[in-house]
Design a protein around this motif. Structure first.
Motif, PDB file in Angstrom:
ATOM      1  N   ASP A 266       1.548   2.906   3.437  1.00 13.94           N
ATOM      2  CA  ASP A 266       2.553   2.204   4.239  1.00 13.94           C
ATOM      3  C   ASP A 266       3.960   2.534   3.750  1.00 13.94           C
TER       4      ASP A 266
ATOM      5  N   ARG B 249      -0.837  -7.071   7.197  1.00 13.38           N
ATOM      6  CA  ARG B 249      -1.680  -6.791   6.035  1.00 13.38           C
ATOM      7  C   ARG B 249      -1.240  -7.568   4.797  1.00 13.38           C
TER       8      ARG B 249
ATOM      9  N   PRO C  57       0.819  -1.215   0.000  1.00 13.71           N
ATOM     10  CA  PRO C  57       0.000   0.000   0.000  1.00 13.71           C
ATOM     11  C   PRO C  57       0.855   1.268   0.000  1.00 13.71           C
ATOM     12  N   THR C  58       0.433   2.247  -0.768  1.00  9.95           N
ATOM     13  CA  THR C  58       1.181   3.489  -0.904  1.00  9.95           C
ATOM     14  C   THR C  58       1.373   4.190   0.431  1.00  9.95           C
TER      15      THR C  58
END
Length: 204
Positions: free
Chosen positions: A119, A173, A116-117
């Motif tokens: 993160d 995640r 994810p961007t």
């Protein structure tokens, strides 16, 4: 039927069936076996506690001169290199510090398996904050300025703890994003499985 390789623009192709050495750092010799050993609590927390020793080694140039200070600095650096290599792999693979290590491997492997961007952005910012704090601490040790040294140490530790916490969340995640990631915390049900077989599975 074999699943087709997944793709994303600009990142190349990867297959869920192809062996993947996630997080490998060739220049530092960080292969899968070293990463697994680094997931040990002994490795993580003794390495974490080494920062004041490095600052002390730099500070000591004012007491003993640079030859002895340089030897002290080299000794600490050797310890930092040996640290993730000398401890055995952890018995438990789902601890906070182990998942932080796995998350860091996932982050370093983001060009192969996207993350994810948010993160990624948070990890980069915290890495920069850690670097700034470390530079402050080194400058404080070099100039023997205790307030700057203390401030740099605090910034470094706070940013690093936040970074590790983010890596734990990232791994939680991303553990199902690739079979290799999932395997890092999966223990075989077969009680007769050898430790070597377990190590091979988790280090793949």
């Amino acid at each position: 039927m074999r699943q087709q390789a997944r793709t994303r623009p600009g990142s190349g192709r990867y297959s869920v069936y192809r062996p993947m050495n996630a997080g490998r750092l060739r220049m530092l010799g960080m292969d899968a076996d070293v990463w697994l050993r680094h997931a040990s609590g002994w490795s993580v927390w003794t390495r974490f506690a080494t920062l004041p020793l490095l600052y002390l080694a730099v500070w000591s140039h004012g007491w003993f001169g640079w030859p002895l200070a340089g030897l002290s600095i080299a000794t600490v650096c050797l310890w930092l290199w040996l640290n993730p290599r000398i401890f055995p792999p952890p018995r438990r693979l789902n601890t906070w510090h182990a998942r932080a290590t796995f998350g860091e491997r996932v982050w370093l492997n983001r060009a192969v398996v996207p993350i994810p961007t948010d993160d990624n952005r948070r990890a980069i910012l915290l890495s920069l904050a850690t670097a700034v704090g470390f530079a402050m601490g080194m400058w404080g040790a070099f100039t023997q300025n205790l307030p700057v040294l203390i401030a740099g140490t605090i910034v470094t530790y706070v940013a690093k703890i936040a970074f590790l916490a983010g890596m734990v969340a990232l791994y939680d995640r991303m553990r199902d994003a690739h079979p290799v990631y999932r395997s890092w915390t999966v223990v075989p049900d077969n009680d007769n499985a050898s430790r070597q077989d377990l190590d091979r599975r988790t280090a793949s």
